[in-house]
Every structure is written in structure tokens, then in C-alpha cells.
Design an enzyme around this catalytic site. Structure first.
Site, short mmCIF file in Angstrom:
data_model
loop_
_atom_site.label_atom_id
_atom_site.label_comp_id
_atom_site.label_asym_id
_atom_site.label_seq_id
_atom_site.Cartn_x
_atom_site.Cartn_y
_atom_site.Cartn_z
N ASP A 13 45.79 66.66 -11.90
CA ASP A 13 45.37 65.53 -12.72
C ASP A 13 43.84 65.42 -12.73
O ASP A 13 43.14 66.16 -12.03
CB ASP A 13 46.00 64.25 -12.15
CG ASP A 13 46.43 63.28 -13.22
OD1 ASP A 13 45.85 63.32 -14.32
OD2 ASP A 13 47.34 62.46 -12.97
N ASP A 46 49.57 59.01 -21.22
CA ASP A 46 50.92 58.89 -20.67
C ASP A 46 51.90 58.29 -21.67
O ASP A 46 51.60 57.31 -22.35
CB ASP A 46 50.90 58.00 -19.43
CG ASP A 46 50.12 58.65 -18.29
OD1 ASP A 46 49.61 59.77 -18.47
OD2 ASP A 46 50.02 58.02 -17.23
C1 GLA Z 1 48.23 60.08 -14.66
C2 GLA Z 1 49.13 61.13 -15.28
C3 GLA Z 1 50.58 60.72 -15.09
C4 GLA Z 1 50.88 60.55 -13.61
C5 GLA Z 1 49.92 59.56 -12.98
C6 GLA Z 1 50.03 59.52 -11.47
O1 GLA Z 1 48.32 58.86 -15.34
O2 GLA Z 1 48.83 61.31 -16.63
O3 GLA Z 1 51.46 61.67 -15.66
O4 GLA Z 1 50.78 61.80 -12.97
O5 GLA Z 1 48.57 59.89 -13.29
O6 GLA Z 1 49.14 58.63 -10.88
#
Ligand code: GLA
Length: 408
Positions: free
Chosen positions: A159, A217
Site C-alpha cells: 500500500d 477503495d
Molecule cells: C487502503 C487500501 C485498502 C486497504 C486499507 C488498509 O485504503 O486501498 O484496500 O488495504 O488501506 O488499511
């Protein structure tokens, strides 16, 4: 249904040049990467339903459910641990799992998952802290990659929270982790997750990414209302669809997790208006992800899988379109106010077609295949009814018909 045909004809004139049967040549700048997956990765990811509230018991039960539900048989291989597994670094800088959540350690979990014929993914972040505020890997890439390898990890979702905005730093940080994984002695795929902010489709394959997220997301909703934060299925399809030229065998656009079966369940996907979708909408997401050769990461609680969700997630005919050996992301040929139509050439010469009715009411679809560049006679198989059909007929609101056409 003349009206629909007219819409199609007018929107297709420019698009008919689609090279439906020609696989794209690899671009010169894409290096050969030993860790690339041959088909879009399939599995289950912990974030949407559980957030950081994950334990070894939950993950073991989910691995069991992946097998007993038939999902493993249908092609799902990975248990992807998302954010929240981490504890602290010790004096030698080894990162340990949270001992309350993972008392037996990740190695034991990996052994369990592997004993079921599955693979284990883990999560980290290219910064000191992850999105959830847990310990990240920046500066400790070699050590973390070596520990992941020693634990038996098969995939890393990496990430990009708490990292600088520019693209150059992102490329460097991802490449550093890719090299550390490659040097670890174990095949560990790299999933790049910087949400499409720096156009990763242009550079992520070169930085070792097997997949790269193309969007923020996903939330458990069909579509964001005007000015509503938080994207739904259709918002993300809209981001991912035009990027087809960047996907190729081994390197895939990743439009985030499947939301089938969440039904608004409390968790990260229920934030920002994620109040849930109906089953037909979940099925639509699945069809659209299959035609776009997207990674298929279920994210609902598999321990309570209902019949409809299972039918969606285990449709082998749909999955074979997603996993097709040519590895081509289907092209969106029509995108007007109420219809979207995608075409995906398949390895055996068949063509997959997805027809989405975006309208809030049913619409009759009267598709003339030559309008889509498909000349000749075809047998048309409906991938959801598992039957050959003579006409498409009415497509329900938010339904996607997924078809496989075979030339006769
Ligand atoms: C980000 C990613 C998500 C998830 C969260 C975890 O928002 O895009 O898919 O992995 O972090 O904290």
C-alpha cells in the site's frame, strides 16, 4: 427494440475497428518479471468485511470455507491478509504479527493455508506506517521480504499511505520492494496499491507489479450519489474500463475487491454510503470484472455464504472468461447513458460479450453482432443461465448479461 439498435450503431461507428481477435504485443519497456501471474489472481481479501479485526482463527476458518464452498475448485487460490496483522519490530528489526491476533505466528498460518492447497498473501505499506496506522516496511524492505519468504508468504499487497505524492518516489519504493521480494528466494507476487493516483498502469509492471489498483477503495454500493464520497461498483468500472490497453498477461489492472455478499455489513466497505447492493448488482460486478480480466478477490464473510453469493462467486463459465489464456482485458465498445457493452477475445477463438443495463428500469437489447465487429454466424451462450440463447431479450435494471459467442 429499434431504438436500442440505433444507439448501438451510432456509438459503434468509431469503435468497430476493435481488433477483437488480435492479442496485443508486449510493449518494449515491460521487463520480463519472474514473479508475474499467468492469470489474474483469485482469492479472498480480509479488509472489506473485517478491517483490522483479523485473527488466525478467522483466516483458518475462511480457508476452510474457501475449500468447502467449492470456491477453491472454481479457482480461488489466495487468502489475502490485509492491514491489521502487524505487531512491532524487535531489536533486530524483525516485524512480528500482533501476538493477540496471531498467537501461533504467520508461519503456522501459512502452513495451514498451504495444507489446504491454497496460498497466503500479506499486506504492508511503502512508508513507516500503513493506512490503518500499523508498522510499514519503508527502510526494512529486505528484512521484511526475507521474513515473508521464511513464513511462506506467496503474495504482498503493498500500500502507499503516508508516502510522498510524486510518482518518482513511488516507482522507487515499489521497485525496492520488488527487488527485495525477488532476492528472497521465494516466489512472492507484488500487488501495487496506490489507488491509480500516479497512473500506475504506465509504470507498475516495470516496477514488478503483477497487479495495480486503478482506483480508490470500493464501497458496498452500486454507484455514488452526486457529491457523495466513496465509490461504488459502477464508479470503479468507469475508471478501470478505459485502461484495457495497459493490461496484459502477467500484469493486470485491479479495480479492487468484489463486494458480492456484503449486503451492507458493517466494516470498511460500508463506510461512505456503502449500504449494500442487490444480488443482481453483485452479479453484474462479477460479470464486468470477468470481462475486464480483473483480479477476483471476494471480500464477504465466507463462513456465512448464502446460495446466491456462492452461485455468483463460483460460476466457472464466467471465471474461465476472466482467467482466459490470452490475458486480454475486454474493451468497452459502448458507453452511453443506459448501456455498456464490452468485448473480450478468448484463446479458443470465442468472444465474450458483456451487456450492462445501467438504466433504473428494464430495457430490451437487440444487438446486431456486426455492429460490434462480429461478422458471421454465432452460437450464443448465456453464462448465467448456462444455456444457448437465440435472442438477448430484456435486460433487467443494473443487470449484466455475460455471453460467450462461438462462430459457426
Ligand atoms: C487502503 C487500501 C485498502 C486497504 C486499507 C488498509 O485504503 O486501498 O484496500 O488495504 O488501506 O488499511
Amino acid at each position: 427494440m429499434a431504438k436500442c439498435s440505433t444507439i448501438l450503431l451510432s456509438s459503434l461507428i468509431a469503435a468497430i475497428t476493435v481488433q477483437a481477435q488480435k492479442p496485443k504485443a508486449a510493449t518494449a519497456q515491460t521487463p520480463k518479471i519472474a514473479t508475474a501471474a499467468q492469470a489474474p489472481p483469485m482469492g479472498w481479501m480480509s479488509w472489506n468485511a473485517f478491517g483490522p479485526n483479523i485473527t488466525e482463527d478467522l483466516l483458518k476458518q475462511t480457508a476452510d470455507a474457501l475449500v468447502s464452498s467449492g470456491m477453491k475448485d472454481a479457482g480461488y487460490k489466495y487468502i489475502f491478509i490485509d492491514d491489521g496483522w502487524q505487531g512491532t519490530r524487535d531489536a533486530q528489526h524483525h516485524l512480528h504479527p500482533d501476538p493477540k491476533k496471531f498467537p501461533s505466528g504467520i508461519r503456522a498460518l501459512a502452513d495451514y493455508v498451504h495444507s489446504k492447497g491454497l496460498r497466503l498473501g500479506i499486506y504492508s505499506d511503502a512508508a513507516p506506517r500503513t493506512c490503518g496506522g500499523f508498522t510499514g516496511s519503508l527502510g526494512f524492505e529486505k528484512q521484511d521480504a526475507a521474513d515473508f519468504a521464511a513464513w511462506g508468504i506467496d503474495y504482498l499487497k503493498y500500500d502507499y499511505c503516508n508516502a510522498p505524492e510524486d510518482s518518482a518516489t513511488a516507482k522507487t519504493r515499489y521497485t525496492t520492494m520488488y527487488k527485495a521480494l525477488a532476492a528472497s528466494g521465494r516466489k512472492i507476487l507484488l500487488g501495487i496499491c496506490e489507488w491509480g493516483v500516479r497512473q500506475p498502469w504506465r509504470w507498475a509492471a516495470g516496477a514488478g507489479g503483477t497487479v495495480w489498483r486503478t482506483s480508490g477503495d470500493i464501497r458496498d454500493k452500486w454507484k455514488a450519489r452526486p457529491n457523495e464520497e466513496g465509490m461504488g461498483i459502477l464508479d470503479i468500472v468507469d475508471i478501470n474500463a478505459p485502461l484495457d490497453q495497459y493490461a496484459k498477461k502477467g500484469h493486470w489492472n485491479d479495480p479492487d475487491m468484489l463486494v458480492a455478499g456484503l449486503y451492507g455489513k458493517k466494516g470498511p466497505a460500508s463506510d461512505l454510503g456503502g449500504t449494500g447492493c442487490n444480488d443482481l448488482e453483485y452479479q453484474s460486478q462479477f460479470s464486468l470484472y470477468c470481462i475486464m480480466a480483473a483480479p477476483l478477490a471476494a471480500s464477504n464473510d465466507l463462513r456465512n455464504l448464502n446460495g446466491y453469493t456462492k452461485t455468483i462467486l463460483t460460476n466457472k463459465e464466467a471465471i474461465s472468461i476472466d482467467q482466459d489464456a490470452l490475458g486480454i482485458q475486454g474493451k468497452r465498445l459502448v458507453n452511453d447513458d443506459t448501456w455498456e457493452i464490452f468485448l473480450k477475445p478468448l484463446a479458443n477463438g470465442d468472444t465474450a460479450v458483456a451487456i450492462l443495463n445501467k438504466a433504473d428500469q428494464p430495457q430490451a437489447a437487440d444487438i446486431r453482432w456486426p455492429d460490434l465487429g462480429l461478422n458471421g454466424a454465432y452460437k450464443v451462450r448465456d453464462v448465467w443461465s448456462h444455456r444457448e440463447i437465440k435472442e438477448i431479450g430484456t435486460v433487467k435494471s443494473h443487470e449484466t448479461r455475460l455471453l460467450r459467442l462461438r462462430r459457426i
